[in-house]
Motif scaffolding. Structure first.
Motif, PDB file in Angstrom:
ATOM      1  N   ALA A 187      45.965  50.218  36.538  1.00  0.00           N
ATOM      2  CA  ALA A 187      44.515  51.144  36.075  1.00  0.00           C
ATOM      3  C   ALA A 187      44.806  51.991  34.776  1.00  0.00           C
ATOM      4  O   ALA A 187      44.060  51.852  34.049  1.00  0.00           O
ATOM      5  CB  ALA A 187      44.445  51.664  37.336  1.00  0.00           C
ATOM      6  N   ARG A 188      46.089  52.494  34.728  1.00  0.00           N
ATOM      7  CA  ARG A 188      46.345  53.503  33.807  1.00  0.00           C
ATOM      8  C   ARG A 188      46.377  52.860  32.161  1.00  0.00           C
ATOM      9  O   ARG A 188      45.829  53.051  31.438  1.00  0.00           O
ATOM     10  CB  ARG A 188      47.571  54.192  33.947  1.00  0.00           C
ATOM     11  N   LYS A 189      46.778  51.489  32.311  1.00  0.00           N
ATOM     12  CA  LYS A 189      47.038  50.690  31.108  1.00  0.00           C
ATOM     13  C   LYS A 189      45.561  50.202  30.531  1.00  0.00           C
ATOM     14  O   LYS A 189      45.004  50.433  29.632  1.00  0.00           O
ATOM     15  CB  LYS A 189      47.739  49.440  31.384  1.00  0.00           C
ATOM     16  N   ASN A 243      40.580  50.727  27.278  1.00  0.00           N
ATOM     17  CA  ASN A 243      39.311  51.226  27.154  1.00  0.00           C
ATOM     18  C   ASN A 243      38.939  52.398  26.469  1.00  0.00           C
ATOM     19  O   ASN A 243      37.952  52.327  25.592  1.00  0.00           O
ATOM     20  CB  ASN A 243      38.655  51.302  28.613  1.00  0.00           C
ATOM     21  N   LEU A 244      39.758  53.352  26.783  1.00  0.00           N
ATOM     22  CA  LEU A 244      39.228  54.432  25.839  1.00  0.00           C
ATOM     23  C   LEU A 244      39.665  54.696  24.529  1.00  0.00           C
ATOM     24  O   LEU A 244      39.197  55.472  23.699  1.00  0.00           O
ATOM     25  CB  LEU A 244      40.250  55.790  26.728  1.00  0.00           C
ATOM     26  N   GLN A 245      40.665  53.768  24.126  1.00  0.00           N
ATOM     27  CA  GLN A 245      40.800  53.715  22.553  1.00  0.00           C
ATOM     28  C   GLN A 245      40.212  52.572  21.963  1.00  0.00           C
ATOM     29  O   GLN A 245      40.000  52.661  20.579  1.00  0.00           O
ATOM     30  CB  GLN A 245      42.488  52.848  22.579  1.00  0.00           C
ATOM     31  N   ARG A 246      38.952  51.773  22.600  1.00  0.00           N
ATOM     32  CA  ARG A 246      38.092  51.121  22.049  1.00  0.00           C
ATOM     33  C   ARG A 246      36.956  52.184  21.259  1.00  0.00           C
ATOM     34  O   ARG A 246      36.652  53.264  21.715  1.00  0.00           O
ATOM     35  CB  ARG A 246      37.323  50.192  22.909  1.00  0.00           C
ATOM     36  N   ILE A 281      48.661  47.881  52.403  1.00  0.00           N
ATOM     37  CA  ILE A 281      49.155  47.081  51.557  1.00  0.00           C
ATOM     38  C   ILE A 281      50.609  47.728  51.247  1.00  0.00           C
ATOM     39  O   ILE A 281      51.026  48.826  51.641  1.00  0.00           O
ATOM     40  CB  ILE A 281      48.562  47.060  49.967  1.00  0.00           C
ATOM     41  N   ALA A 282      51.498  46.911  50.508  1.00  0.00           N
ATOM     42  CA  ALA A 282      53.020  47.346  50.194  1.00  0.00           C
ATOM     43  C   ALA A 282      52.909  48.725  49.089  1.00  0.00           C
ATOM     44  O   ALA A 282      51.861  48.851  48.254  1.00  0.00           O
ATOM     45  CB  ALA A 282      53.735  46.316  49.550  1.00  0.00           C
ATOM     46  N   ILE A 283      53.826  49.733  49.231  1.00  0.00           N
ATOM     47  CA  ILE A 283      53.754  50.656  48.178  1.00  0.00           C
ATOM     48  C   ILE A 283      54.007  50.201  46.742  1.00  0.00           C
ATOM     49  O   ILE A 283      53.334  50.651  45.892  1.00  0.00           O
ATOM     50  CB  ILE A 283      55.046  51.499  48.566  1.00  0.00           C
ATOM     51  N   GLY A 284      54.918  48.869  46.551  1.00  0.00           N
ATOM     52  CA  GLY A 284      55.040  48.666  45.456  1.00  0.00           C
ATOM     53  C   GLY A 284      53.577  47.981  44.797  1.00  0.00           C
ATOM     54  O   GLY A 284      53.444  48.035  43.496  1.00  0.00           O
ATOM     55  N   THR A 285      52.902  47.354  45.580  1.00  0.00           N
ATOM     56  CA  THR A 285      51.363  47.345  45.119  1.00  0.00           C
ATOM     57  C   THR A 285      50.704  48.129  44.752  1.00  0.00           C
ATOM     58  O   THR A 285      50.224  48.194  43.587  1.00  0.00           O
ATOM     59  CB  THR A 285      50.786  46.361  46.181  1.00  0.00           C
ATOM     60  N   THR A 286      50.750  49.375  45.294  1.00  0.00           N
ATOM     61  CA  THR A 286      50.049  50.419  44.890  1.00  0.00           C
ATOM     62  C   THR A 286      50.527  51.115  43.499  1.00  0.00           C
ATOM     63  O   THR A 286      49.770  51.337  42.778  1.00  0.00           O
ATOM     64  CB  THR A 286      49.801  51.703  46.102  1.00  0.00           C
ATOM     65  N   LYS A 287      51.956  50.896  43.432  1.00  0.00           N
ATOM     66  CA  LYS A 287      52.472  51.543  42.207  1.00  0.00           C
ATOM     67  C   LYS A 287      52.094  50.396  40.829  1.00  0.00           C
ATOM     68  O   LYS A 287      51.612  50.998  39.937  1.00  0.00           O
ATOM     69  CB  LYS A 287      54.095  51.415  42.363  1.00  0.00           C
ATOM     70  N   ALA A 288      52.141  49.200  41.211  1.00  0.00           N
ATOM     71  CA  ALA A 288      51.588  48.194  40.106  1.00  0.00           C
ATOM     72  C   ALA A 288      50.342  48.300  39.991  1.00  0.00           C
ATOM     73  O   ALA A 288      49.909  48.263  38.751  1.00  0.00           O
ATOM     74  CB  ALA A 288      51.829  46.839  40.672  1.00  0.00           C
ATOM     75  N   GLN A 289      49.381  48.336  41.003  1.00  0.00           N
ATOM     76  CA  GLN A 289      47.943  48.721  40.548  1.00  0.00           C
ATOM     77  C   GLN A 289      47.567  50.018  39.755  1.00  0.00           C
ATOM     78  O   GLN A 289      46.723  49.759  38.955  1.00  0.00           O
ATOM     79  CB  GLN A 289      46.944  48.547  42.071  1.00  0.00           C
ATOM     80  N   LEU A 347      37.223  49.751  35.836  1.00  0.00           N
ATOM     81  CA  LEU A 347      38.284  49.074  36.299  1.00  0.00           C
ATOM     82  C   LEU A 347      38.140  48.174  37.509  1.00  0.00           C
ATOM     83  O   LEU A 347      37.108  48.287  38.424  1.00  0.00           O
ATOM     84  CB  LEU A 347      39.234  50.429  36.875  1.00  0.00           C
ATOM     85  N   PRO A 348      39.104  47.071  37.947  1.00  0.00           N
ATOM     86  CA  PRO A 348      38.920  46.334  39.169  1.00  0.00           C
ATOM     87  C   PRO A 348      39.098  47.045  40.196  1.00  0.00           C
ATOM     88  O   PRO A 348      39.564  48.274  40.483  1.00  0.00           O
ATOM     89  CB  PRO A 348      39.989  45.542  39.000  1.00  0.00           C
ATOM     90  N   PRO A 349      38.069  46.706  41.580  1.00  0.00           N
ATOM     91  CA  PRO A 349      38.113  47.561  42.541  1.00  0.00           C
ATOM     92  C   PRO A 349      39.543  48.080  43.252  1.00  0.00           C
ATOM     93  O   PRO A 349      39.350  49.460  43.419  1.00  0.00           O
ATOM     94  CB  PRO A 349      37.205  46.779  43.424  1.00  0.00           C
ATOM     95  N   GLN A 350      40.325  47.405  43.365  1.00  0.00           N
ATOM     96  CA  GLN A 350      41.480  47.827  43.958  1.00  0.00           C
ATOM     97  C   GLN A 350      42.496  48.694  43.145  1.00  0.00           C
ATOM     98  O   GLN A 350      42.542  49.910  43.566  1.00  0.00           O
ATOM     99  CB  GLN A 350      42.392  46.689  44.477  1.00  0.00           C
ATOM    100  N   ALA A 351      42.354  48.415  41.615  1.00  0.00           N
ATOM    101  CA  ALA A 351      43.075  49.435  40.804  1.00  0.00           C
ATOM    102  C   ALA A 351      42.318  50.604  40.825  1.00  0.00           C
ATOM    103  O   ALA A 351      43.068  51.853  40.836  1.00  0.00           O
ATOM    104  CB  ALA A 351      43.164  48.744  39.400  1.00  0.00           C
ATOM    105  N   ARG A 352      41.160  50.581  40.825  1.00  0.00           N
ATOM    106  CA  ARG A 352      40.022  51.813  40.587  1.00  0.00           C
ATOM    107  C   ARG A 352      40.290  52.659  41.984  1.00  0.00           C
ATOM    108  O   ARG A 352      40.539  54.044  41.816  1.00  0.00           O
ATOM    109  CB  ARG A 352      38.689  51.514  40.465  1.00  0.00           C
ATOM    110  N   ALA A 353      40.196  52.056  43.145  1.00  0.00           N
ATOM    111  CA  ALA A 353      40.442  52.821  44.400  1.00  0.00           C
ATOM    112  C   ALA A 353      41.789  53.551  44.443  1.00  0.00           C
ATOM    113  O   ALA A 353      41.821  54.852  44.677  1.00  0.00           O
ATOM    114  CB  ALA A 353      40.321  52.165  45.301  1.00  0.00           C
ATOM    115  N   ILE A 354      43.028  52.963  43.870  1.00  0.00           N
ATOM    116  CA  ILE A 354      44.245  53.472  43.968  1.00  0.00           C
ATOM    117  C   ILE A 354      44.498  54.757  42.766  1.00  0.00           C
ATOM    118  O   ILE A 354      44.930  55.833  43.138  1.00  0.00           O
ATOM    119  CB  ILE A 354      45.336  52.223  43.654  1.00  0.00           C
ATOM    120  N   PHE A 355      43.948  54.329  41.623  1.00  0.00           N
ATOM    121  CA  PHE A 355      43.898  55.364  40.671  1.00  0.00           C
ATOM    122  C   PHE A 355      43.024  56.514  41.089  1.00  0.00           C
ATOM    123  O   PHE A 355      43.614  57.882  40.936  1.00  0.00           O
ATOM    124  CB  PHE A 355      43.063  54.887  39.282  1.00  0.00           C
TER     125      PHE A 355
END
Length: 180
Positions: free
Chosen positions: A170-172, A177-180, A158-166, A131-139
């Motif tokens: 990350a989940r997506k 990746n897991l479906q490959r 960062i904004a709460i909305g950013t954490t939710k979006a990231q 995962l990209p670094p920020q998305a990984r950290a938040i996940f």
């Protein structure tokens, strides 16, 4: 109204370490280093950085040990301290890294690992690392460590909305990746 009395969890080893006994602190280090390293590694996905942050966490623990009041287990206190060390690292490094890219830029979502053949299965740990670094950290902080969006947003600045979006991103990416 009087406050309920809090249970104190200070072991003999912790008391000795608080008194400056380096041998006792070394014992606490040996008992907790694997867990602290695992937390740092999960968040950063970088073994070198995780080792550095593990070391920083224990240096900070030594400095802050007199403030440990025993309102939680020492391992819980140390875990929180290590996560804070990682938060500080992420916050300071964020300025050095590029801003979050827009979803329209799919090239940033591609991850090619020469060690993974197309069609081979991928394990969750590897997928999280990709995962990209920020998305990984938040996940990791939200879904694995159990922090709330508000806590993550405050710590990362960062904004709460950013954490939710990231987290959504990350989940997506993990699902893909897991479906490959």
């Amino acid at each position: 109204m009087p406050q309920p009395e809090r249970t104190v969890f200070i072991s003999d080893t912790v008391r000795r370490a608080q008194g400056g006994d380096r041998g006792a602190f070394e014992q606490l280090y040996r008992e907790n280093v694997a867990h602290i390293y695992a937390v740092c590694l999960r968040i950063t996905a970088d073994a070198v950085r995780a080792r550095e942050m593990t070391q920083d966490s224990f240096v900070r623990a030594w400095d802050m040990l007199p403030s440990f009041r025993g309102e939680a287990a020492f391992s819980s206190w140390l875990h929180r301290l290590a996560v804070n060390v990682v938060f500080v690292y992420l916050r300071t490094n964020r300025r050095r890294e590029s801003r979050v890219t827009l979803v329209e830029d799919f090239s940033t979502l591609e991850y090619e690992d020469p060690n993974v053949r197309p069609g081979s299965s991928i394990d969750l740990e590897h997928a999280v690392t990709a995962l990209p670094p920020q998305a990984r950290a938040i996940f990791v902080l939200h879904d694995i460590e159990g922090y709330k969006h508000e806590e993550i947003a405050t710590q990362l600045g960062i904004a709460i909305g950013t954490t939710k979006a990231q987290l959504h991103r990350a989940r997506k990416l993990l699902r893909e990746n897991l479906q490959r």
